[in-house]
Design a protein around this motif. Structure first.
Motif, PDB file in Angstrom:
ATOM      1  N   LEU A  32       0.834  -1.206   0.000  1.00  0.00           N
ATOM      2  CA  LEU A  32       0.000   0.000   0.000  1.00  0.00           C
ATOM      3  C   LEU A  32       0.873   1.262   0.000  1.00  0.00           C
ATOM      4  N   ASP A  35       2.583   1.876  -3.153  1.00  0.00           N
ATOM      5  CA  ASP A  35       1.656   2.038  -4.271  1.00  0.00           C
ATOM      6  C   ASP A  35       1.721   0.870  -5.271  1.00  0.00           C
ATOM      7  N   ILE A  36       1.935  -0.327  -4.738  1.00  0.00           N
ATOM      8  CA  ILE A  36       2.036  -1.521  -5.576  1.00  0.00           C
ATOM      9  C   ILE A  36       0.669  -2.195  -5.718  1.00  0.00           C
ATOM     10  N   ALA A  37      -0.039  -2.329  -4.629  1.00  0.00           N
ATOM     11  CA  ALA A  37      -1.348  -2.981  -4.624  1.00  0.00           C
ATOM     12  C   ALA A  37      -2.152  -2.459  -3.445  1.00  0.00           C
ATOM     13  N   VAL A  38      -3.472  -2.607  -3.525  1.00  0.00           N
ATOM     14  CA  VAL A  38      -4.362  -2.183  -2.428  1.00  0.00           C
ATOM     15  C   VAL A  38      -5.115  -3.421  -1.956  1.00  0.00           C
ATOM     16  N   TYR A  40      -6.440  -5.618   1.554  1.00  0.00           N
ATOM     17  CA  TYR A  40      -6.717  -5.573   2.998  1.00  0.00           C
ATOM     18  C   TYR A  40      -7.274  -6.908   3.483  1.00  0.00           C
ATOM     19  N   ASN A  75      -8.918  -9.432   0.337  1.00  0.00           N
ATOM     20  CA  ASN A  75      -9.165  -9.100  -1.061  1.00  0.00           C
ATOM     21  C   ASN A  75      -8.704  -7.683  -1.380  1.00  0.00           C
ATOM     22  N   GLY A  76      -8.663  -7.406  -2.690  1.00  0.00           N
ATOM     23  CA  GLY A  76      -8.194  -6.096  -3.104  1.00  0.00           C
ATOM     24  C   GLY A  76      -7.866  -6.074  -4.583  1.00  0.00           C
ATOM     25  N   ILE A  77      -7.001  -5.145  -4.968  1.00  0.00           N
ATOM     26  CA  ILE A  77      -6.706  -4.932  -6.385  1.00  0.00           C
ATOM     27  C   ILE A  77      -5.200  -4.874  -6.630  1.00  0.00           C
ATOM     28  N   GLY A  80      -5.040  -3.647 -11.678  1.00  0.00           N
ATOM     29  CA  GLY A  80      -6.398  -3.639 -12.229  1.00  0.00           C
ATOM     30  C   GLY A  80      -7.175  -4.924 -12.030  1.00  0.00           C
ATOM     31  N   LYS A  81      -6.508  -5.967 -11.519  1.00  0.00           N
ATOM     32  CA  LYS A  81      -7.179  -7.259 -11.344  1.00  0.00           C
ATOM     33  C   LYS A  81      -7.688  -7.425  -9.920  1.00  0.00           C
ATOM     34  N   TYR A  82      -8.827  -8.087  -9.808  1.00  0.00           N
ATOM     35  CA  TYR A  82      -9.388  -8.410  -8.504  1.00  0.00           C
ATOM     36  C   TYR A  82      -8.621  -9.592  -7.899  1.00  0.00           C
ATOM     37  N   GLY A 117     -11.450 -13.221 -11.626  1.00  0.00           N
ATOM     38  CA  GLY A 117     -10.512 -12.728 -10.623  1.00  0.00           C
ATOM     39  C   GLY A 117      -9.379 -13.708 -10.373  1.00  0.00           C
TER      40      GLY A 117
END
Lengths: 184, 184
Positions: A32, A35-38, A40, A75-77, A80-82, A117
């Motif tokens: 996070l 800024d690589i992936a979001v 949680y 889960n997260g993003i 652009g992928k779930y 996903g």
């Protein structure tokens, strides 16, 4: 041999007494902040039956019960992928019992796969200090071909991906996703 | 006039005393059962400070506190895309106060947008019975161009999308996403 093992343990990260959950929290924080992936961990689902309001601002829960989760914990993003996964530890050395995962969590991961996903399990064998990522595709294959109630570690070694101990991020599962899904 | 209003209320769905949260739960259940999308509300985040174990199987939470959420309440997957949103009701008729949403929830939606996900707000003006979807793109535009602490309903009417009352799904926000993001 004993001395060698002790020496080895000092130099690995997973033996610092950190749980897989704590390692994943640190890893997700790293993704996070950089800024690589979001991604949680979801809060634990609870049914609240009694709440006190001692002041205007603060409510105190006085009675509540743990609910069975409907989904996986994480889960997260990413790119652009779930992303959706469940993480579990086991003290066993040779297999991972499937009763560690609720059947509806497996159904949930199957739905995620069907809807495009990326779903997977992260399983840590704590005693031998090995952490694997097993994609939902490989989990489905196992369930289709086996009636066993546990997944042998040989299956993880053949179809899963080992996540090596690192300093930061501690459990670099995004590195595995890059190789498996993003051609990296 | 009073009679006309009463008559009108009988024939709309949002006035049956259902909250937006209940309507969204029913809608997400509909999407799930019909294999359209997999979207869940996250559990309320709680810090648990005391737990009793009256029996082996059942734990009772005896003290806990509500935490400020780090993310929005809803996320999931639709047509392979990551979906993330916050839903709020207001009793005001002409504007939606931005203090209804935590600043880090807005920051979270901005990150989702940056990482290629679909983020939005669903806002229901309960008194006038209008429910809008406002994309994160339009929310960012508002925040960039305004110093106001509330979004006037005229902004929702111009840049948002009205979600009409339906029987099932009650709040068909996927229908709006089809038009806005999937060329449907």
């Amino acid at each position: 041999m004993g001395a060698r093992n002790s020496f080895k343990n000092i130099n690995t990260y997973a033996n610092r007494g950190m749980t897989l959950e704590a390692d994943l929290k640190a890893s997700n924080d790293y993704y996070l902040v950089n800024d690589i992936a979001v991604i949680y961990k979801k809060p634990t689902p609870i049914t609240i039956s009694k709440v006190n309001y001692p002041s205007r601002v603060e409510a105190v829960i006085k009675e509540g019960y743990f609910k069975t989760p409907s989904t996986t914990d994480y889960n997260g993003i990413y790119k652009g992928k779930y992303i959706d996964f469940e993480a579990k530890e086991t003290k066993l050395k040779t297999s991972f019992p499937l009763n560690n995962i609720h059947p509806h969590q497996i159904e949930h991961l199957k739905k995620i796969y069907k809807h495009g996903g990326i779903g997977f399990l992260i399983v840590r064998f704590t005693v031998i200090n090995k952490t694997f990522l097993l994609t939902i595709e490989s989990l489905i294959k196992f369930l289709d071909e086996n009636k066993r109630k546990s997944i042998p570690i040989s299956y993880f070694e053949k179809y899963g991906y080992i996540i090596k101990d690192k300093y930061n991020p501690r459990v670099d599962y995004i590195d595995i996703l890059n190789k498996v899904y993003f051609g990296g």
